[in-house]
Design a protein around this motif. Structure first.
Motif, short mmCIF file in Angstrom:
data_model
loop_
_atom_site.label_atom_id
_atom_site.label_comp_id
_atom_site.label_asym_id
_atom_site.label_seq_id
_atom_site.Cartn_x
_atom_site.Cartn_y
_atom_site.Cartn_z
N THR A 94 0.85 -1.20 0.00
CA THR A 94 0.00 0.00 0.00
C THR A 94 0.88 1.24 0.00
O THR A 94 2.10 1.16 0.21
CB THR A 94 -0.85 0.06 1.29
OG1 THR A 94 0.06 0.05 2.40
CG2 THR A 94 -1.82 -1.10 1.39
N GLN A 95 0.23 2.39 -0.17
CA GLN A 95 0.95 3.66 -0.14
C GLN A 95 1.62 3.85 1.23
O GLN A 95 2.71 4.38 1.33
CB GLN A 95 -0.04 4.79 -0.43
CG GLN A 95 0.58 6.15 -0.62
CD GLN A 95 1.43 6.22 -1.89
OE1 GLN A 95 1.41 5.34 -2.75
NE2 GLN A 95 2.22 7.28 -1.99
N LYS A 96 0.96 3.36 2.28
CA LYS A 96 1.53 3.48 3.63
C LYS A 96 2.85 2.71 3.70
O LYS A 96 3.85 3.21 4.24
CB LYS A 96 0.52 2.92 4.64
CG LYS A 96 0.86 3.21 6.05
CD LYS A 96 -0.30 2.85 6.96
CE LYS A 96 0.20 2.79 8.39
NZ LYS A 96 -0.65 1.98 9.22
N HIS A 99 5.59 4.56 1.91
CA HIS A 99 6.17 5.61 2.75
C HIS A 99 7.11 5.02 3.79
O HIS A 99 8.19 5.56 4.04
CB HIS A 99 5.05 6.39 3.48
CG HIS A 99 4.47 7.49 2.64
ND1 HIS A 99 5.15 8.66 2.39
CD2 HIS A 99 3.29 7.60 2.01
CE1 HIS A 99 4.39 9.45 1.64
NE2 HIS A 99 3.27 8.83 1.38
N GLN A 100 6.69 3.90 4.40
CA GLN A 100 7.55 3.29 5.43
C GLN A 100 8.89 2.87 4.84
O GLN A 100 9.95 3.06 5.43
CB GLN A 100 6.87 2.07 6.06
CG GLN A 100 5.76 2.45 7.02
CD GLN A 100 4.84 1.27 7.36
OE1 GLN A 100 4.98 0.16 6.82
NE2 GLN A 100 3.89 1.51 8.24
N GLU A 176 -3.12 9.11 -0.55
CA GLU A 176 -2.30 9.91 0.36
C GLU A 176 -3.16 10.41 1.50
O GLU A 176 -2.71 10.53 2.61
CB GLU A 176 -1.65 11.08 -0.38
CG GLU A 176 -0.49 10.66 -1.25
CD GLU A 176 0.65 10.05 -0.45
OE1 GLU A 176 0.75 10.28 0.76
OE2 GLU A 176 1.45 9.29 -1.06
#
Ligand code: ADE
Length: 420
Positions: A94-96, A99-100, A176
């Motif tokens: 996922t987008q999360k 980012h991580q 986002e």
């Protein structure tokens, strides 16, 4: 960010590292992508890296004595690197997570070792001892991990500082925030009879912003109600009414059931937990209403209020009224609108909609909603007829379907309002 890719098809990455924003990021040094042919670590002179599955079955499995030396060689170049395996069994990417991964690189300075499987996958002993993260890019099976690795490289690279010209564009994109992105238009202002919406050509930035927000909300609710529900609370008020008359008995006759203390307490607690505005206990008999009010007084202003303030908070939201019409009048007086009535019963009713559909409608609405629950053997057909929506029954995997109204209420609140 250094990404070492262990693959049987390194040539797939040749053009990938040259083109577009990934190409630019590679040229600028923001990213280094180093494909390594797994056959470099073959277990024999025939270039063998795989073998048949232990226990039988079709396909081939990557051997640990080929893959582990490949990981170790990559680790020797970047000891802080995280090992990521692409597999349909992995955690959904996922987008999360993007980012991580991007943040992790910036904090630790270590890059990634991406393992791309082909065939039936990889020996589990490698996964257990050498892999930090298993990722899947969706619930479908590709022929290998190279395309997922490229998807992950793109998603993470664009989050690295300096890679996108305008970092603001990241903030506004789908995934986002809590909403999908609004629709976009460009020139010409009219194409084959279809116009760009007037507001976008108006030059009024406040109106454009408002339009975009509304469009984003509508398209999220329509396309991905799950995303909307995970990130928003309903905007409308929802109440529940527990009907004691007219309800059915076991023989299908119309009866009046008793108000029970257990129902008052338990449904009030569930209603408060899920943020329902009011819990109406509907009973036509004055003495039973009076008795219920006495019980509630004990918890609202009597000893119960100081003994258990939490319980008091839940019970304060109960209103005891004689008739369903009193409920509707009260909601209209408070909100200025008639409530949309939702019924549900243990029986399959023809006009039933699913809980998911109903949840989407509640979240999309600014009108009050009222959930009607029947005691005894359930609501009479005339009340079900009055409903705007009849939700399909709560069901388990057995033919036994005799939930108490308290238990059904909690399940229904969770399905219609609960966060996912
Ligand atoms: N390999 C094959 N299919 C895949 C998927 N859906 N995600 C990640 N790796 C895969």
């Amino acid at each position: 960010m250094r990404i070492q890719v262990l693959t049987l098809f390194p040539e797939l990455f040749e053009r990938f590292v040259e083109i577009g924003l990934v190409g630019q990021a590679c040229k600028s040094g923001a990213v280094t992508i180093e494909p390594t042919h797994l056959r470099t670590f073959a277990v024999n002179t025939h270039g063998q890296v795989d073998d048949s599955p232990s226990g039988g079955g079709s396909g081939m499995v990557l051997r640990p004595d080929a893959v582990v030396p490949a990981i170790e060689a990559a680790k020797a170049k970047d000891s802080a690197a995280k090992v990521v395996l692409f597999t349909p069994r992995g955690k959904p990417f996922t987008q999360k997570i993007a980012h991580q991964l991007a943040d992790g690189v910036q904090k630790s300075g270590g890059g990634f070792i991406f393992i791309c499987c082909r065939y039936e996958g990889i020996d589990e002993r490698v996964v257990e001892d050498y892999v930090d993260l298993e990722l899947s890019i969706g619930d479908y099976v590709l022929m290998g991990g190279e395309v997922p690795a490229m998807a992950c490289i793109e998603a993470v690279t664009r989050l690295l500082p300096g890679v996108l010209g305008n970092p603001e564009s990241i903030r506004q994109e789908s995934f986002e925030g809590p909403l999908l992105e609004h629709p976009q238009y460009t020139k010409p202002a009219e194409f084959r009879g279809k116009k760009v919406p007037d507001v976008l050509l108006s030059g009024n930035h406040a109106e454009i912003e408002k339009w975009r927000k509304e469009q984003a909300m509508q398209s999220t609710l329509l396309r991905r109600p799950d995303l909307f529900i995970a990130n928003n609370a309903p905007q409308c008020e929802v109440s529940v009414a527990l009907i004691h008359h007219p309800v059915l008995n076991k023989q299908g006759e119309i009866i009046t059931s008793s108000i029970t203390n257990l129902d008052l307490h338990d449904i009030a607690r569930s209603a408060r937990t899920y943020g329902l505005e009011r819990f109406y206990a509907v009973h036509p008999t004055r003495t039973l209403r009076r008795l219920s009010e006495k019980i509630l007084e004990h918890w609202e202003v009597g000893y119960g209020a100081s003994y258990n303030p939490n319980r008091s908070e839940a019970l304060r939201h109960i209103a005891v009224v004689p008739d369903l019409d009193d409920v509707i009048v009260d909601i209209e007086a408070r909100t200025g609108k008639l409530p949309k009535i939702i019924t549900t019963s243990a029986r399959d009713e023809a006009k039933g909609i699913t809980f998911e559909q109903m949840q989407g409608r509640i979240y999309a609405s600014n009108e009050p909603h009222l959930i009607l629950l029947g005691t005894g053997w359930g609501l009479v057909p005339e009340i079900i007829e009055r409903a705007d929506y009849h939700v399909a029954p709560v069901k388990g995997h057995t033919n036994y379907n005799h939930l108490s109204v308290r238990a059904a209420a909690a399940i229904i609140f969770d399905r219609l309002i609960g966060k996912r």
